[in-house]
Design an enzyme around this catalytic site. Structure first.
Site, short mmCIF file in Angstrom:
data_model
loop_
_atom_site.label_atom_id
_atom_site.label_comp_id
_atom_site.label_asym_id
_atom_site.label_seq_id
_atom_site.Cartn_x
_atom_site.Cartn_y
_atom_site.Cartn_z
N HIS A 123 0.86 -1.19 0.00
CA HIS A 123 0.00 0.00 0.00
C HIS A 123 0.88 1.23 0.00
O HIS A 123 1.94 1.25 0.62
CB HIS A 123 -0.90 0.01 1.25
CG HIS A 123 -2.06 0.94 1.10
ND1 HIS A 123 -1.95 2.30 1.36
CD2 HIS A 123 -3.32 0.74 0.71
CE1 HIS A 123 -3.12 2.87 1.14
NE2 HIS A 123 -3.97 1.95 0.73
N ASP B 160 -8.01 -5.11 -0.16
CA ASP B 160 -8.49 -5.99 -1.24
C ASP B 160 -8.16 -7.45 -1.05
O ASP B 160 -8.66 -8.30 -1.80
CB ASP B 160 -7.90 -5.51 -2.57
CG ASP B 160 -8.42 -4.13 -2.93
OD1 ASP B 160 -7.59 -3.21 -3.15
OD2 ASP B 160 -9.64 -3.95 -2.92
C1 SDX Z 1 -6.15 0.21 -3.03
O1 SDX Z 1 -4.28 4.68 -2.05
C2 SDX Z 1 -5.24 4.07 -1.45
O2 SDX Z 1 -5.66 4.42 -0.37
C3 SDX Z 1 -5.82 2.88 -2.20
C4 SDX Z 1 -6.86 2.06 -1.47
C5 SDX Z 1 -8.12 2.85 -1.21
O3 SDX Z 1 -8.84 2.50 -0.25
O4 SDX Z 1 -8.46 3.74 -2.03
O5 SDX Z 1 -6.33 1.59 -0.24
C6 SDX Z 1 -7.28 0.84 -2.32
O6 SDX Z 1 -5.89 0.58 -4.15
C7 SDX Z 1 -5.32 -0.83 -2.31
C8 SDX Z 1 -4.12 -1.34 -3.17
C9 SDX Z 1 -4.64 -2.41 -4.13
N1 SDX Z 1 -3.56 -2.80 -5.09
C10 SDX Z 1 -2.93 -3.96 -4.99
O7 SDX Z 1 -3.12 -4.79 -4.11
C11 SDX Z 1 -1.95 -4.21 -6.13
C12 SDX Z 1 -0.65 -4.81 -5.55
N2 SDX Z 1 0.06 -3.78 -4.80
C13 SDX Z 1 1.06 -3.02 -5.47
O8 SDX Z 1 0.96 -2.88 -6.84
C14 SDX Z 1 1.55 -1.80 -4.69
O9 SDX Z 1 1.79 -2.21 -3.41
C15 SDX Z 1 0.68 -0.55 -4.67
C16 SDX Z 1 0.30 -0.12 -6.04
C17 SDX Z 1 -0.54 -0.79 -3.86
C18 SDX Z 1 1.50 0.57 -4.02
O10 SDX Z 1 2.58 0.81 -4.83
P1 SDX Z 1 3.68 1.93 -4.45
O11 SDX Z 1 3.33 2.63 -3.19
O12 SDX Z 1 3.93 2.74 -5.66
O13 SDX Z 1 4.93 1.04 -4.08
P2 SDX Z 1 5.98 0.53 -5.12
O14 SDX Z 1 5.29 -0.02 -6.33
O15 SDX Z 1 7.00 1.60 -5.31
O16 SDX Z 1 6.61 -0.72 -4.33
C19 SDX Z 1 7.70 -0.53 -3.41
C20 SDX Z 1 8.48 -1.85 -3.44
C21 SDX Z 1 8.90 -2.24 -4.86
O17 SDX Z 1 10.03 -3.08 -4.72
P3 SDX Z 1 11.52 -2.41 -4.98
O18 SDX Z 1 11.47 -1.77 -6.34
O19 SDX Z 1 11.72 -1.46 -3.84
O20 SDX Z 1 12.46 -3.62 -4.92
O21 SDX Z 1 7.61 -2.91 -2.99
C22 SDX Z 1 7.42 -3.84 -4.07
C23 SDX Z 1 7.77 -3.11 -5.35
O22 SDX Z 1 8.19 -4.04 -6.34
N3 SDX Z 1 5.99 -4.22 -4.04
C24 SDX Z 1 5.53 -5.44 -4.26
C25 SDX Z 1 4.15 -5.37 -4.09
N4 SDX Z 1 3.80 -4.11 -3.78
C26 SDX Z 1 4.95 -3.39 -3.76
N5 SDX Z 1 6.17 -6.59 -4.59
C27 SDX Z 1 5.38 -7.69 -4.73
N6 SDX Z 1 4.02 -7.69 -4.58
C28 SDX Z 1 3.38 -6.55 -4.25
N7 SDX Z 1 2.05 -6.54 -4.11
#
Ligand code: SDX
Length: 436
Positions: free
Chosen positions: A312, A369
C-alpha cells in the site's frame, strides 16, 4: 476552509543559487507536518517534481485521517473499528457527506430520499439493452453514472444548493445500476427496489431475487455487506478520489466527476485489485495450491507478477480494514456454513509473506483488497462485480471530497507543472526533406 491556525512559527529553509528561502510550515490536527510550497515558484523560479505525488499534499481535508505507520483510519474523527461495528452504511454515508452522524430524524429523511431516488428513468433502463453481452460492469457503471447528467440536468446548475439531492440520488441509483447490470448480464428480468427494504437488503434482493426463486434476505449477509461498504467508504487522497477532485476542479458536474473516479478505481493497482486477488487465488488453487511459487515470482524483480492484495502506498503496517475483513470472513463463512479453500489459501500466503524478508523489508502487508473478495464470493457477488462493490462503498467518500472542494475558498483548478526533457529549438523540416 480557514487554514491560518495550522501555520506554525517554525519555517523550512531552502538553500538554492546561493540564497536561503524560508517556506511556511503547517501542522494538521493529528500532528502531520507540511511545507507550504504554494509560493515556491514565484520565490525561486523552481517547481518540485514528485512522481505519483508520493510526498505531495493536494489539499487540506476534514473528511478522513489515516496513519500508515500505526495502521489507523478514521472518518470525520470516528474510528473505522467503531463505525464498522456500530453503524449501517447509510449512517456512514451521511457522516462522510455531511460531517456528523445523523440524528434519528436526519437518518429517516436521508433514508426517505434514498428510497425516493432509487428508480432509474425508464429511458435509462433501455441503455442496458444496448450494452453487448460480457460488457465490463465497471464500464457500464461509469457510462450510466455519466448519463445521469443527461437525465437530471437541473442538478447541475446549482450544485451546492442541490448537493443533498444529488448525493442521495447517486448513492441510491448507483446501487440500482449495479444490480440491473447484473440482472441484464444474467438474462434475467430486472428486480426493482422496494420501499420496505434497507439499503443493503434492497441491493441483495435486486441482485438475487427472481419470481421463480424468491430471495430470502439473510441478516448475516446484510450485516457483512454493510461492514464491507463502510470499510470502503473513504480513504483520503487515493487515486480515484484525487481523480474526482481533479476533474471536479474544472467545475465539472458531480455525475461526470464521479464517473471519472469510477474509471480510475477500475485499475488493477487500485480498486480492481479485489477481483485480481480472487483470480490469483483461484489460479493458485487450480494449480494445486503451490502458493510459494507465486511468492517467489512476486519477489523476482524480473517477473512482472505482484502479490495482489499486498502492499500500500500509505499503510506500512497492517491495513486496519484488512484486519476487520479477515475476521468477518471467518464469521460470515461459518454462519453461512461455507467452506472456501481460497480463505485458507489466503491465510497461508499472508502467514508466509509476513515472515519473508522481502515483504518485511518493504513493509508490505495485506491491504483492503486481500480478503474482501472472499466475502463477496460467499454472498454470491460475481467476481467481475467486485470492483463495482468497491465503487458502491467509495461513492459517499468521493461525493464528500467533491463537495469539500467546492466549499473550499482555497480551491483552484488542478494544473500540475512538469520538467521538459524533449527536443529543443528544432528548425522546421518541409515534407520533401523528411526522410522515412
Ligand atoms: C487500493 O491509495 C489508497 O488508499 C488505495 C486504497 C483505497 O482505499 O483507495 O487503499 C485501495 O488501491 C489498495 C491497493 C490495491 N492494489 C494492490 O493490491 C496491487 C498490488 N500492490 C502493489 O501494486 C503496490 O503495493 C501498490 C500499487 C498498492 C502501491 O505501490 P507503491 O506505493 O507505488 O509502491 P511501489 O510499487 O513503489 O513498491 C515498493 C516496493 C517495490 O520493490 P523495490 O522496487 O523497492 O524492490 O515494494 C514492491 C515493489 O516491487 N511491491 C511489491 C508489491 N507491492 C509493492 N512486490 C510484490 N508484490 C506486491 N504486491
Amino acid at each position: 476552509m480557514k487554514l491560518e491556525k495550522y501555520y506554525v512559527p517554525e519555517k523550512a529553509e531552502l538553500k538554492l543559487d546561493g540564497k536561503v528561502y524560508e517556506l511556511p510550515v503547517m501542522v494538521g490536527e493529528e500532528g502531520e507536518k507540511a511545507i507550504d510550497i504554494s509560493r515556491l515558484r514565484s520565490m525561486t523560479g523552481c517547481i518540485t517534481l514528485d512522481y505519483g505525488y508520493m510526498n505531495t499534499g493536494s489539499c487540506a481535508s476534514a473528511i478522513t485521517y489515516l496513519d500508515g505507520d500505526k495502521g489507523i483510519l478514521s472518518y470525520r474523527g470516528y474510528s473505522i473499528e467503531d463505525l464498522a461495528e456500530k453503524c449501517t452504511f447509510v449512517e456512514v454515508a451521511y457522516l462522510l457527506v455531511h460531517g456528523a452522524l445523523p440524528t434519528e430524524t436526519e437518518l429517516k429523511g436521508f433514508s426517505g430520499m434514498l428510497n425516493k431516488y432509487s428508480l432509474l428513468h425508464e429511458d435509462m433502463v433501455h441503455f442496458f439493452d444496448r450494452f453487448p453481452p460480457g460488457s465490463p460492469p465497471m464500464s457500464i457503471l461509469s457510462s450510466m453514472v455519466n448519463a445521469l447528467a443527461v437525465f437530471y440536468p437541473d442538478m447541475i446548475s446549482n450544485p451546492i444548493e442541490n448537493i443533498d439531492k444529488m448525493s442521495a440520488r447517486l448513492i441510491s441509483k448507483v446501487r440500482t445500476i449495479a444490480a440491473f447490470s447484473y440482472k441484464k448480464a444474467m438474462g434475467q428480468p430486472l428486480v426493482y427496489p422496494r420501499h420496505d427494504y434497507s439499503y443493503c437488503a434492497n441491493f441483495l434482493n435486486m441482485m438475487f431475487h427472481s419470481s421463480v426463486d424468491p430471495y430470502e434476505v439473510n441478516p448475516i449477509v446484510v450485516d457483512a455487506l454493510n461492514k464491507l461498504l463502510i470499510l470502503h467508504g473513504d480513504h483520503e487522497q487515493n487515486c480515484s478520489t484525487s481523480t474526482v477532485r481533479l476533474v471536479g476542479s474544472a467545475h465539472v458536474n458531480l455525475y461526470a466527476s464521479i464517473s471519472a473516479g469510477i474509471s480510475a478505481l477500475w485499475g488493477p493497482l487500485h480498486g480492481g485489485a479485489n477481483q485480481a486477488v480472487i483470480e490469483m487465488l483461484e489460479r493458485i488453487h487450480l494449480e494445486g495450491g503451490n502458493y510459494r511459487k507465486y511468492i517467489e515470482k512476486a519477489k523476482d524483480a524480473n517477473d512482472p507478477f505482484r502479490l495482489v492484495g499486498f502492499g500500500h502506498r500509505v499503510y506500512k503496517n497492517h491495513d486496519p480494514r484488512a484486519r476487520i475483513i479477515k475476521k468477518a470472513c471467518d464469521d460470515v463463512l461459518q454462519a453461512l456454513k461455507i467452506e472456501d479453500p481460497l480463505l485458507d489459501l489466503a491465510k497461508e500466503i499472508e502467514e508466509v509473506a509476513l515472515t519473508d524478508s522481502y515483504f518485511v523489508e518493504r513493509r508490505l502487508y495485506p491491504n483492503v483488497d486481500f480478503y474482501s473478495g472472499i466475502i463477496y464470493k460467499a454472498i454470491g457477488i460475481p467476481t467481475d462485480m467486485f470492483t463495482v462493490m468497491f465503487a458502491l462503498g467509495r461513492l459517499p467518500g468521493w461525493i464528500a471530497h467533491w463537495k469539500e472542494m467546492w466549499d473550499d475558498d482555497n480551491w483552484k483548478i488542478g494544473r500540475p507543472r512538469q520538467i521538459y526533457v524533449g527536443p529543443v529549438a528544432r528548425p522546421f523540416v518541409p515534407m520533401e526533406e523528411r526522410s522515412l
